[in-house]
Write a protein that holds these residues in place. Structure first.
Motif, mmCIF file in Angstrom:
data_model
loop_
_atom_site.group_PDB
_atom_site.id
_atom_site.type_symbol
_atom_site.label_atom_id
_atom_site.label_comp_id
_atom_site.label_asym_id
_atom_site.label_seq_id
_atom_site.Cartn_x
_atom_site.Cartn_y
_atom_site.Cartn_z
ATOM 1 N N UNK A 178 0.576 -0.978 -0.105
ATOM 2 C CA UNK A 178 0.312 -0.025 0.062
ATOM 3 C C UNK A 178 0.951 1.253 -0.005
ATOM 4 N N UNK A 179 1.027 2.022 -1.163
ATOM 5 C CA UNK A 179 1.164 3.242 -0.873
ATOM 6 C C UNK A 179 0.353 4.518 0.487
ATOM 7 N N UNK A 180 1.559 5.217 0.750
ATOM 8 C CA UNK A 180 0.909 6.428 2.064
ATOM 9 C C UNK A 180 0.397 7.981 0.912
ATOM 10 N N UNK A 181 -0.215 8.576 1.507
ATOM 11 C CA UNK A 181 -0.488 9.487 0.830
ATOM 12 C C UNK A 181 0.202 10.638 1.400
ATOM 13 N N UNK A 182 0.183 11.875 1.001
ATOM 14 C CA UNK A 182 0.943 13.043 1.178
ATOM 15 C C UNK A 182 -0.138 13.508 2.320
ATOM 16 N N UNK A 183 0.950 14.087 3.506
ATOM 17 C CA UNK A 183 0.296 14.847 4.256
ATOM 18 C C UNK A 183 0.032 16.273 3.981
ATOM 19 N N UNK A 184 1.687 16.725 4.865
ATOM 20 C CA UNK A 184 2.028 18.170 4.567
ATOM 21 C C UNK A 184 3.334 18.700 4.282
ATOM 22 N N UNK A 185 3.519 19.218 3.662
ATOM 23 C CA UNK A 185 5.488 19.710 3.000
ATOM 24 C C UNK A 185 6.063 20.160 4.685
ATOM 25 N N UNK A 186 6.998 19.920 4.159
ATOM 26 C CA UNK A 186 8.060 20.466 5.313
ATOM 27 C C UNK A 186 8.772 21.311 5.180
ATOM 28 N N UNK A 187 8.913 22.959 5.603
ATOM 29 C CA UNK A 187 9.313 23.395 5.425
ATOM 30 C C UNK A 187 11.224 23.967 6.285
ATOM 31 N N UNK A 188 11.774 23.643 4.865
ATOM 32 C CA UNK A 188 13.059 23.277 5.060
ATOM 33 C C UNK A 188 14.286 23.602 6.530
ATOM 34 N N UNK A 189 13.687 25.353 6.102
ATOM 35 C CA UNK A 189 13.858 25.808 7.520
ATOM 36 C C UNK A 189 13.493 25.621 8.674
ATOM 37 N N UNK A 190 12.963 25.240 8.900
ATOM 38 C CA UNK A 190 11.804 25.072 9.972
ATOM 39 C C UNK A 190 10.952 24.207 10.200
ATOM 40 N N UNK A 191 11.223 23.252 10.959
ATOM 41 C CA UNK A 191 10.307 22.013 10.938
ATOM 42 C C UNK A 191 9.981 21.240 12.099
ATOM 43 N N UNK A 192 9.082 20.262 12.129
ATOM 44 C CA UNK A 192 9.504 19.372 13.930
ATOM 45 C C UNK A 192 10.017 18.154 13.234
ATOM 46 N N UNK A 193 10.650 18.291 14.309
ATOM 47 C CA UNK A 193 11.998 16.922 14.414
ATOM 48 C C UNK A 193 10.974 15.377 15.357
ATOM 49 N N UNK A 194 10.216 15.754 16.334
ATOM 50 C CA UNK A 194 9.508 14.629 16.948
ATOM 51 C C UNK A 194 8.149 15.511 17.654
ATOM 52 N N UNK A 195 6.785 14.572 17.638
ATOM 53 C CA UNK A 195 6.176 15.361 18.038
ATOM 54 C C UNK A 195 5.123 14.263 18.918
ATOM 55 N N UNK A 196 4.425 14.852 20.266
ATOM 56 C CA UNK A 196 3.396 14.553 20.356
ATOM 57 C C UNK A 196 1.979 14.532 19.456
ATOM 58 N N UNK A 197 1.658 13.819 19.062
ATOM 59 C CA UNK A 197 -0.084 14.127 18.100
ATOM 60 C C UNK A 197 -1.198 13.676 18.779
ATOM 61 N N UNK A 198 -1.413 15.033 19.207
ATOM 62 C CA UNK A 198 -3.112 15.158 20.192
ATOM 63 C C UNK A 198 -4.141 14.997 18.956
ATOM 64 N N UNK A 199 -4.358 15.963 17.921
ATOM 65 C CA UNK A 199 -5.460 16.339 16.427
ATOM 66 C C UNK A 199 -4.581 16.685 15.501
ATOM 67 N N UNK A 200 -5.285 17.172 14.687
ATOM 68 C CA UNK A 200 -4.197 17.341 13.256
ATOM 69 C C UNK A 200 -4.296 18.887 13.752
ATOM 70 N N UNK A 201 -4.588 19.609 14.346
ATOM 71 C CA UNK A 201 -4.260 21.214 13.831
ATOM 72 C C UNK A 201 -3.644 21.119 15.842
ATOM 73 N N UNK A 202 -3.357 20.369 16.956
ATOM 74 C CA UNK A 202 -2.253 20.441 18.153
ATOM 75 C C UNK A 202 -1.529 19.852 17.579
ATOM 76 N N UNK A 203 -0.223 19.276 17.192
ATOM 77 C CA UNK A 203 0.537 18.809 18.091
ATOM 78 C C UNK A 203 1.703 19.385 19.240
#
Length: 339
Positions: free
Chosen positions: A137-162
């Motif tokens: 199964x091929x994954x789908x793209x969620x979001x582009x990452x900004x190369x100058x400021x991006x999340x390394x690790x995160x605690x996902x709470x919902x789509x609008x808050x990590x």
């Protein structure tokens, strides 16, 4: 007279800091339990997983991301029995492949995995049920990452808050770390309010708990743990026995997680690297897990006797699952009678 006044000011400032409700100084952490013999080895059947792997839990499954995989990058096991189920995703630049795998995030409510690809500068999402039905199964793209400021690790709470550990590259090889609210839908990053004033180079691990409205930062090169609410307001600074304002060459904290509203943190206090008998250099990982309550008050130290690379809490079976850089690679600890 001026010198006397200066010393009085220093003493008064120190006394105020020591007595501040937000500043906690733990000069001794000597409630140590050796749990080496309580750790059960996990046999991974015939699946070869490299020594650079990270573990995650989602619903009934243990997901192991293998960063040096000779085959597929994502391996899925039954989290109760550790029976192998399937593997997914090759490394590469083609459709459905991951060029340079980063963090794996988890959305338990929607049964999804998020996989950062620092080669393609995108975050992809996988429907876990689809992987179980079709490993190709091929994954789908969620979001582009900004190369100058991006999340390394995160605690996902919902789509609008990590609650995310943000990386900001500086120059050709340096970078800054910070904690922020990250909106996975829009890419918006809102830095948290609090920064400790005495830290010159921030290298941390983080964990968040939305049920108690807390997140925790554990510092690599300082004997320091900071607890804030999810708006970034300081609750407590926890200073360990080796706290100094100067950056150390030793590693103090490793990964941190929440467990039954307690905080569990890997802890070393030793050098990052050691010289081997043949005069080589190898990584020196933490062997201890320190247990704190949700306010950072010290409870107990668990001495595993194994070098721990990663760990997570399986709440359904009340146990910690661990990845080691030692004579066993995977193991678990039953927490009944401990926590």
């Amino acid at each position: 007279m001026n010198k006397l006044l200066y010393f009085l000011i220093v003493i008064i400032s120190w006394s105020c800091t020591q007595n501040s409700p937000t500043e906690k100084f733990q000069h001794k952490r000597n409630n140590i339990m050796n749990i080496h013999d309580k750790i059960e080895e996990i046999q991974m059947e015939d699946i070869l997983i490299s020594n650079i792997s990270r573990i995650h839990l989602i619903k009934d499954y243990l997901v192991i991301g293998d960063y040096k995989a000779p085959d597929k990058l994502i391996n899925i096991f039954d989290k109760k029995t550790f029976k192998y189920i399937t593997s997914s995703t090759y490394q590469g630049l083609g459709p459905g492949e991951i060029a340079n795998m980063g963090y794996i995030g988890v959305d338990e409510d929607k049964n999804k995995l998020f996989v950062s690809d620092h080669g393609k500068q995108k975050i992809f999402y996988y429907d876990l049920d689809s992987i179980l039905k079709n490993p190709d199964y091929e994954p789908k793209e969620k979001i582009n990452m900004n190369g100058s400021l991006f999340p390394d690790k995160y605690q996902y709470i919902n789509d609008t808050l990590s609650i995310s550990l943000i990386i900001e590259p500086t120059g050709s090889s340096g970078y800054n770390q910070s904690v922020a609210k990250w909106n996975m839908s829009t890419g918006e990053i809102i830095p948290m309010k609090y920064e400790h004033p005495n830290i010159t180079q921030k290298r941390i691990n983080i964990a968040a708990n939305s049920e108690i409205n807390n997140y925790v930062e554990c510092y690599s090169f300082y004997d320091l743990m900071t607890i804030c609410d999810l708006d970034g307001n300081l609750k407590f600074n926890i200073y360990g026995p080796n706290w100094k304002t100067e950056k150390s060459k030793k590693q103090y904290y490793g990964k941190v997680i929440y467990c039954k509203n307690n905080i569990l943190a890997l802890y070393s206090g030793e050098n990052n690297f050691v010289v081997t008998k043949d005069k080589g250099i190898k990584s020196n990982h933490p062997t201890q897990i320190i247990i704190f309550d949700k306010n950072g008050d010290y409870i107990q130290t668990l001495e595993t006797g194994y070098q721990i690379i990663d760990f997570c809490y399986d709440k359904d079976n009340n146990r910690i699952i661990m990845v080691f850089n030692d004579n066993i690679q995977f193991g678990y600890l039953d927490l009944n009678g401990i926590i």
